[in-house]
Design a protein around this motif. Structure first.
Motif, PDB file in Angstrom:
ATOM      1  N   ASP A 242      43.471  16.738 -24.218  1.00 33.84           N
ATOM      2  CA  ASP A 242      43.775  18.168 -24.219  1.00 33.84           C
ATOM      3  C   ASP A 242      42.542  19.036 -24.420  1.00 33.84           C
ATOM      4  O   ASP A 242      42.657  20.222 -24.729  1.00 33.84           O
ATOM      5  N   ARG A 243      41.370  18.461 -24.233  1.00 32.75           N
ATOM      6  CA  ARG A 243      40.138  19.250 -24.358  1.00 32.75           C
ATOM      7  C   ARG A 243      39.414  19.272 -23.021  1.00 32.75           C
ATOM      8  O   ARG A 243      39.207  18.236 -22.395  1.00 32.75           O
ATOM      9  N   LEU A 244      39.042  20.458 -22.609  1.00 35.72           N
ATOM     10  CA  LEU A 244      38.268  20.648 -21.392  1.00 35.72           C
ATOM     11  C   LEU A 244      36.985  21.371 -21.766  1.00 35.72           C
ATOM     12  O   LEU A 244      37.028  22.447 -22.371  1.00 35.72           O
ATOM     13  N   ALA A 245      35.852  20.774 -21.421  1.00 36.63           N
ATOM     14  CA  ALA A 245      34.556  21.409 -21.670  1.00 36.63           C
ATOM     15  C   ALA A 245      33.972  21.833 -20.334  1.00 36.63           C
ATOM     16  O   ALA A 245      33.947  21.054 -19.382  1.00 36.63           O
ATOM     17  N   VAL A 246      33.519  23.070 -20.266  1.00 35.49           N
ATOM     18  CA  VAL A 246      32.919  23.603 -19.045  1.00 35.49           C
ATOM     19  C   VAL A 246      31.542  24.135 -19.407  1.00 35.49           C
ATOM     20  O   VAL A 246      31.394  24.900 -20.361  1.00 35.49           O
ATOM     21  N   ALA A 247      30.531  23.715 -18.643  1.00 40.56           N
ATOM     22  CA  ALA A 247      29.152  24.104 -18.943  1.00 40.56           C
ATOM     23  C   ALA A 247      28.602  25.012 -17.859  1.00 40.56           C
ATOM     24  O   ALA A 247      29.018  24.941 -16.697  1.00 40.56           O
ATOM     25  N   GLY A 248      27.656  25.856 -18.250  1.00 44.40           N
ATOM     26  CA  GLY A 248      27.049  26.782 -17.314  1.00 44.40           C
ATOM     27  C   GLY A 248      25.551  26.609 -17.213  1.00 44.40           C
ATOM     28  O   GLY A 248      24.905  25.980 -18.054  1.00 44.40           O
ATOM     29  N   GLU A 249      24.993  27.217 -16.167  1.00 48.49           N
ATOM     30  CA  GLU A 249      23.573  27.093 -15.890  1.00 48.49           C
ATOM     31  C   GLU A 249      22.712  27.639 -17.018  1.00 48.49           C
ATOM     32  O   GLU A 249      21.627  27.140 -17.300  1.00 48.49           O
ATOM     33  N   ALA A 250      23.195  28.680 -17.690  1.00 47.85           N
ATOM     34  CA  ALA A 250      22.418  29.299 -18.764  1.00 47.85           C
ATOM     35  C   ALA A 250      22.526  28.528 -20.076  1.00 47.85           C
ATOM     36  O   ALA A 250      21.932  28.926 -21.083  1.00 47.85           O
ATOM     37  N   GLY A 251      23.304  27.433 -20.084  1.00 47.91           N
ATOM     38  CA  GLY A 251      23.396  26.607 -21.279  1.00 47.91           C
ATOM     39  C   GLY A 251      24.650  26.816 -22.095  1.00 47.91           C
ATOM     40  O   GLY A 251      24.818  26.190 -23.143  1.00 47.91           O
ATOM     41  N   ARG A 252      25.550  27.659 -21.653  1.00 51.30           N
ATOM     42  CA  ARG A 252      26.797  27.896 -22.373  1.00 51.30           C
ATOM     43  C   ARG A 252      27.763  26.740 -22.139  1.00 51.30           C
ATOM     44  O   ARG A 252      27.932  26.273 -21.007  1.00 51.30           O
ATOM     45  N   VAL A 253      28.417  26.258 -23.210  1.00 51.64           N
ATOM     46  CA  VAL A 253      29.495  25.279 -23.109  1.00 51.64           C
ATOM     47  C   VAL A 253      30.738  25.917 -23.715  1.00 51.64           C
ATOM     48  O   VAL A 253      30.720  26.320 -24.876  1.00 51.64           O
ATOM     49  N   ALA A 254      31.788  26.056 -22.905  1.00 43.93           N
ATOM     50  CA  ALA A 254      33.040  26.635 -23.371  1.00 43.93           C
ATOM     51  C   ALA A 254      34.110  25.555 -23.424  1.00 43.93           C
ATOM     52  O   ALA A 254      34.169  24.685 -22.554  1.00 43.93           O
ATOM     53  N   LEU A 255      34.954  25.600 -24.446  1.00 44.02           N
ATOM     54  CA  LEU A 255      35.997  24.604 -24.655  1.00 44.02           C
ATOM     55  C   LEU A 255      37.368  25.256 -24.486  1.00 44.02           C
ATOM     56  O   LEU A 255      37.619  26.356 -24.997  1.00 44.02           O
ATOM     57  N   TYR A 256      38.252  24.557 -23.745  1.00 46.30           N
ATOM     58  CA  TYR A 256      39.582  25.077 -23.463  1.00 46.30           C
ATOM     59  C   TYR A 256      40.617  23.976 -23.624  1.00 46.30           C
ATOM     60  O   TYR A 256      40.303  22.782 -23.554  1.00 46.30           O
ATOM     61  N   GLN A 257      41.854  24.393 -23.791  1.00 46.53           N
ATOM     62  CA  GLN A 257      42.977  23.507 -23.546  1.00 46.53           C
ATOM     63  C   GLN A 257      43.333  23.636 -22.074  1.00 46.53           C
ATOM     64  O   GLN A 257      43.063  24.680 -21.458  1.00 46.53           O
ATOM     65  N   PRO A 258      43.952  22.621 -21.468  1.00 53.28           N
ATOM     66  CA  PRO A 258      44.258  22.691 -20.038  1.00 53.28           C
ATOM     67  C   PRO A 258      45.154  23.860 -19.640  1.00 53.28           C
ATOM     68  O   PRO A 258      45.195  24.245 -18.473  1.00 53.28           O
ATOM     69  N   ASP A 259      45.889  24.458 -20.606  1.00 51.72           N
ATOM     70  CA  ASP A 259      46.737  25.604 -20.276  1.00 51.72           C
ATOM     71  C   ASP A 259      45.964  26.917 -20.255  1.00 51.72           C
ATOM     72  O   ASP A 259      46.542  27.984 -20.034  1.00 51.72           O
ATOM     73  N   GLY A 260      44.648  26.838 -20.479  1.00 53.69           N
ATOM     74  CA  GLY A 260      43.814  28.028 -20.426  1.00 53.69           C
ATOM     75  C   GLY A 260      43.447  28.611 -21.765  1.00 53.69           C
ATOM     76  O   GLY A 260      42.655  29.562 -21.836  1.00 53.69           O
ATOM     77  N   THR A 261      43.996  28.077 -22.853  1.00 48.63           N
ATOM     78  CA  THR A 261      43.673  28.587 -24.185  1.00 48.63           C
ATOM     79  C   THR A 261      42.243  28.231 -24.567  1.00 48.63           C
ATOM     80  O   THR A 261      41.863  27.057 -24.541  1.00 48.63           O
ATOM     81  N   ALA A 262      41.445  29.246 -24.908  1.00 47.81           N
ATOM     82  CA  ALA A 262      40.064  29.007 -25.346  1.00 47.81           C
ATOM     83  C   ALA A 262      40.075  28.478 -26.771  1.00 47.81           C
ATOM     84  O   ALA A 262      40.755  29.029 -27.647  1.00 47.81           O
ATOM     85  N   ILE A 263      39.343  27.399 -27.026  1.00 47.79           N
ATOM     86  CA  ILE A 263      39.348  26.784 -28.360  1.00 47.79           C
ATOM     87  C   ILE A 263      37.949  26.691 -28.956  1.00 47.79           C
ATOM     88  O   ILE A 263      37.755  26.051 -29.981  1.00 47.79           O
ATOM     89  N   GLY A 264      36.974  27.324 -28.334  1.00 45.35           N
ATOM     90  CA  GLY A 264      35.633  27.307 -28.914  1.00 45.35           C
ATOM     91  C   GLY A 264      34.559  27.294 -27.851  1.00 45.35           C
ATOM     92  O   GLY A 264      34.816  27.443 -26.656  1.00 45.35           O
ATOM     93  N   GLY A 265      33.343  27.119 -28.314  1.00 45.63           N
ATOM     94  CA  GLY A 265      32.210  27.070 -27.409  1.00 45.63           C
ATOM     95  C   GLY A 265      30.909  27.242 -28.164  1.00 45.63           C
ATOM     96  O   GLY A 265      30.916  27.618 -29.350  1.00 45.63           O
ATOM     97  N   PHE A 266      29.810  26.941 -27.503  1.00 46.47           N
ATOM     98  CA  PHE A 266      28.498  27.086 -28.128  1.00 46.47           C
ATOM     99  C   PHE A 266      27.432  27.157 -27.055  1.00 46.47           C
ATOM    100  O   PHE A 266      27.693  26.880 -25.878  1.00 46.47           O
TER     101      PHE A 266
END
Length: 316
Positions: A242-266
Motif C-alpha cells: 500500500d505504499r507508492l514512492a514517486v521520485a522526481g528529477e529535482a530529487g523530490r520523493v513523494a509517498l502515496y497510498q494507491p488511492d491517491g492519499t499523500a502519506i509523506g515525502g522528502f
C-alpha cells in the motif's frame, strides 16, 4: 579507416541519444563535473535491494554489495535500465537490447536479446521475458528469439511494461497505455490517461496502476480512475503493498497510498533515476557521484550511502 571511425562515432551517438530520449530526465547542468565514486563509473540507474544489494549504472556496470565488499562487472554495452528478481538470482535489462540473468554471486546464466532495439523495461514470465523498447516495440522474448514483436500502439518509445493475468500492459512516452495478448501479442485496448510520459506500471486488481510524469491513475475494465497529480516531473516509481514512492528529477520523493492519499515525502537533494523499497528503507540512485542512497521511509531520514562515505557505517 576513416569510414570505420565515422561508423563507430555514429553508433556511439545513436546509443547515447537512445538513452537520453527514452528517459524523462534532462541532461545535467553544463557546469556539473562531479566525479563518480567507484565502483560505479556513472549515475546509478537501477537498484535491487536484498542480500546482496545490486545496483546498475548508465555505463552498463553492475555492483553486488555483499558484506565481503563490492563486486563490480560490466553487464551491458549500454545503460542498465532495470533490475529484476529472477528465481534464486536476478536479471538486468540493458540498453544494448538484452536481458541478462545472473546468480546472486554474479555468475552469468543466460541472455535474451532483441539486438536491433534498445530495451527500456522488462517483465519475467516463466522462462520468457516481456520487453519494451526505445523504438516503440513490445515483445515476448525466449532463448530462441522473439516469440512475437508488436508495434503501433505507441507513437514514440514504449517505456515500461507489466503483466496482469494473461494481459500485457505497456506505457509509452506518448502518454498512452496499451494492452496486448500474452500468447499472441495481438493489440487489444488503448487508454489515454492524461498523465504525460508513463514511467511505471504496477499490477492492481484486474488492471494496472499507471504512473506518469504528471500523476498516477488506476486503469482497468471500468476505465481510468484519476488519483493524484504531482507538483514535479516524475522520473521513476516503486511500489510496496500500500505504499507508492514517486521520485522526481529535482530529487523530490513523494509517498502515496494507491488511492491517491499523500502519506509523506522528502527531498534527496539530487536527481533520482532508480528507486526501490526494502521494508522500512528506500534506496535511490541517480546522483552524479555514482552512489546509492538509503533513506528511512517513515520520516525520510538519511541512513547512509553505498559506497560508504567517510565516517559512515552502513550495512547493505
Amino acid at each position: 579507416m576513416t569510414r570505420a571511425l565515422l561508423a563507430a562515432a555514429l553508433l556511439a551517438a545513436a546509443g547515447f541519444l537512445a538513452w537520453r530520449w527514452s528517459r524523462p530526465v534532462s541532461a545535467p547542468p553544463a557546469g556539473e563535473r562531479v566525479v563518480p565514486t567507484p565502483p560505479h563509473e556513472g549515475r546509478v540507474s537501477a537498484v535491487l535491494p536484498g542480500s546482496p544489494v545490486v545496483s546498475g549504472d548508465v555505463t552498463g556496470r553492475l555492483v553486488l554489495w555483499s558484506e565481503a565488499g563490492p563486486t563490480t562487472f560490466v553487464a551491458h554495452d549500454g545503460a542498465v535500465r532495470r533490475l529484476l528478481r529472477a528465481g534464486d538470482g536476478f536479471a538486468s535489462v540493458g540498453a544494448d537490447g538484452s536481458v541478462a540473468f545472473w546468480g546472486m554471486d554474479g555468475a552469468a546464466r543466460r541472455r535474451l536479446r532483441l539486438s536491433e532495439e534498445p530495451l527500456n523495461d522488462a517483465w519475467i514470465v516463466g522462462a520468457d521475458v516481456l520487453a519494451s523498447t526505445a523504438r516503440g516495440t513490445v515483445a515476448r522474448l525466449a532463448d530462441a528469439g522473439p516469440v512475437w514483436k508488436a508495434r503501433g500502439a505507441h507513437a514514440r518509445t514504449a517505456f515500461t511494461v507489466a503483466l496482469q493475468g494473461s494481459t500485457v500492459w505497456s506505457g509509452g512516452a506518448d502518454g498512452r497505455v496499451a494492452t496486448w495478448d500474452l500468447q499472441s501479442g495481438a493489440s487489444a485496448t488503448g487508454f489515454e490517461p492524461g498523465l504525460g510520459f508513463i514511467v511505471a506500471l504496477f499490477p492492481e486488481g484486474d488492471g494496472v496502476l499507471a504512473v506518469g510524469q504528471q500523476g498516477f491513475a488506476s486503469i482497468g475494465p471500468a476505465g481510468i480512475v484519476g488519483h493524484a497529480r504531482f507538483g514535479f516531473a516524475a522520473t521513476c516509481a516503486a511500489r510496496d503493498g500500500d505504499r507508492l514512492a514517486v521520485a522526481g528529477e529535482a530529487g523530490r520523493v513523494a509517498l502515496y497510498q494507491p488511492d491517491g492519499t499523500a502519506i509523506g515525502g522528502f527531498d534527496t537533494g539530487d536527481t533520482v533515476l532508480g528507486l526501490a523499497f526494502d521494508g522500512p528503507r528506500l534506496f535511490t540512485g541517480g546522483g552524479a557521484d555514482g552512489r546509492v542512497r538509503i533513506w528511512q521511509v517513515k520520516d525520510g531520514a538519511p541512513l547512509g550511502t553505498l559506497p560508504r562515505a567517510a565516517a559512515e557505517d552502513v550495512s547493505p
